[in-house]
Design an enzyme around this catalytic site. Sequence first.
Site, PDB file in Angstrom:
ATOM      1  N   GLY A  31       0.796  -1.220   0.000  1.00  0.00           N
ATOM      2  CA  GLY A  31       0.000   0.000   0.000  1.00  0.00           C
ATOM      3  C   GLY A  31       0.830   1.272   0.000  1.00  0.00           C
ATOM      4  O   GLY A  31       2.030   1.253  -0.246  1.00  0.00           O
ATOM      5  N   HIS A  37       4.463   1.605  -8.084  1.00  0.00           N
ATOM      6  CA  HIS A  37       3.415   0.588  -8.074  1.00  0.00           C
ATOM      7  C   HIS A  37       2.533   0.716  -9.316  1.00  0.00           C
ATOM      8  O   HIS A  37       2.124  -0.285  -9.911  1.00  0.00           O
ATOM      9  CB  HIS A  37       2.527   0.753  -6.833  1.00  0.00           C
ATOM     10  CG  HIS A  37       3.243   0.575  -5.531  1.00  0.00           C
ATOM     11  ND1 HIS A  37       3.493   1.625  -4.674  1.00  0.00           N
ATOM     12  CD2 HIS A  37       3.761  -0.525  -4.940  1.00  0.00           C
ATOM     13  CE1 HIS A  37       4.128   1.175  -3.605  1.00  0.00           C
ATOM     14  NE2 HIS A  37       4.316  -0.117  -3.736  1.00  0.00           N
ATOM     15  N   GLN A  61       7.387  -9.674   7.847  1.00  0.00           N
ATOM     16  CA  GLN A  61       8.651  -9.286   7.205  1.00  0.00           C
ATOM     17  C   GLN A  61       9.317  -8.104   7.905  1.00  0.00           C
ATOM     18  O   GLN A  61      10.328  -7.601   7.433  1.00  0.00           O
ATOM     19  CB  GLN A  61       8.443  -9.014   5.716  1.00  0.00           C
ATOM     20  CG  GLN A  61       7.610  -7.789   5.382  1.00  0.00           C
ATOM     21  CD  GLN A  61       7.273  -7.731   3.893  1.00  0.00           C
ATOM     22  OE1 GLN A  61       6.464  -8.498   3.386  1.00  0.00           O
ATOM     23  NE2 GLN A  61       7.902  -6.808   3.172  1.00  0.00           N
ATOM     24  N   LYS A 150      13.589  -2.322  -7.968  1.00  0.00           N
ATOM     25  CA  LYS A 150      14.214  -1.590  -6.854  1.00  0.00           C
ATOM     26  C   LYS A 150      14.541  -2.555  -5.725  1.00  0.00           C
ATOM     27  O   LYS A 150      15.588  -2.458  -5.102  1.00  0.00           O
ATOM     28  CB  LYS A 150      13.299  -0.471  -6.339  1.00  0.00           C
ATOM     29  CG  LYS A 150      13.975   0.328  -5.217  1.00  0.00           C
ATOM     30  CD  LYS A 150      13.192   1.550  -4.839  1.00  0.00           C
ATOM     31  CE  LYS A 150      12.045   1.240  -3.932  1.00  0.00           C
ATOM     32  NZ  LYS A 150      12.469   0.869  -2.553  1.00  0.00           N
ATOM     33  N   SER A 187       7.557   4.058  -0.819  1.00  0.00           N
ATOM     34  CA  SER A 187       6.580   4.530   0.169  1.00  0.00           C
ATOM     35  C   SER A 187       7.309   5.170   1.341  1.00  0.00           C
ATOM     36  O   SER A 187       6.786   6.067   1.997  1.00  0.00           O
ATOM     37  CB  SER A 187       5.720   3.369   0.657  1.00  0.00           C
ATOM     38  OG  SER A 187       5.143   2.719  -0.444  1.00  0.00           O
TER      39      SER A 187
HETATM   40  O1  PAF Z   1       7.728  -5.297  -1.947  1.00  0.00           O
HETATM   41  C1  PAF Z   1       6.783  -5.244  -1.131  1.00  0.00           C
HETATM   42  O2  PAF Z   1       6.029  -4.281  -1.068  1.00  0.00           O
HETATM   43  C2  PAF Z   1       6.566  -6.418  -0.182  1.00  0.00           C
HETATM   44  O3  PAF Z   1       7.773  -6.958   0.233  1.00  0.00           O
HETATM   45  C3  PAF Z   1       5.642  -7.497  -0.768  1.00  0.00           C
HETATM   46  C4  PAF Z   1       6.239  -8.168  -1.993  1.00  0.00           C
HETATM   47  C5  PAF Z   1       4.293  -6.891  -1.134  1.00  0.00           C
HETATM   48  C6  PAF Z   1       5.392  -8.591   0.270  1.00  0.00           C
HETATM   49  O4  PAF Z   1       4.792  -8.095   1.415  1.00  0.00           O
END
Ligand code: PAF
Length: 288
Positions: A31, A37, A61, A150, A187
């Site tokens: 998001g 994106h 993560q 990136k 972000s």
């Molecule tokens: O790159 C990201 O934004 C995140 O690591 C992902 C691939 C959406 C997994 O949460």
Amino acid sequence: MIITGSIAEVGKQVKEWKLNGLCVGLVPTMGYLHEGHASLIEKSVSLCDKTVASVFVNPTQFGPGEDLETYPRDFSHDCELLKSRGCDMVFHPDAAEMYPPDFATWVEVQSDMPKQLCGKTRPIHFRGVCTVVNKLFNIVTPDMAFFGQKDAQQLAIIRRMVRDLSMNVEIVGCPIVREKDGLARSSRNTYLNEQERAAAPVLFRSIQHGRELIKKGERDARRLIASMKELLEKEALARIDYVDAVDGETMLPVNILDTGVLVAMAVYIGKTRLIDNFTVDSSLLSGK
Ligand code: PAF
């Protein structure tokens, strides 16, 4: 555009699309969407009949002390951007939908790959990424999935996971999207105050410097990295986490700059950790 937080609803919709012979693309995101994106969505829309974006700040993560709680969120803006770029469905689950309380199954590439570069300071990061991406692939069953270059280490690790586990999805890597002054879109750029924002393009300047050195004939990775670091160190607000040259597939360090080598960096600007990279290709090596 369908918006849902339900795994079951995504499954039902995608099944219907597939029964009609449609090709489905997935753009996984956390998001707070930006033009980087948007470029992934556009790529998916151009190659697939239906595009699903996931918007989920994946807790597994983030390590202790990282920015899980403060990670920027603006779901209504995300939906506007996704709709305007032709996305067909947004999957926006809450953490409980993705991780039941007794969740205990992990997907991890168990080579040295996730231990290099960002893995040195973020030891559980790629296990969390692989696990959630695996879940998203199982939920959406996409034909293609789109990731930004990136996050080059993430992209390489996901490719490895897909190969090792014979997953039936094509991984498409998409180029880095930059601001006018070269700063890679992220972000996390929103964390930068005015002074820090002015300092942040030093990453791109260092990338450009590295590319120029290679064009002029530099082939020694250690010398290249030292020179790139020297440029970064001139910026008072920058603190280097790493600048490394690695094999673009295995992520293992290299000594010689040749085709396929990834030159990657993570640099703190104030408290914000930014990443950037470039890949050595034949045109760079031939001086173009
Ligand atoms: O790159 C990201 O934004 C995140 O690591 C992902 C691939 C959406 C997994 O949460």
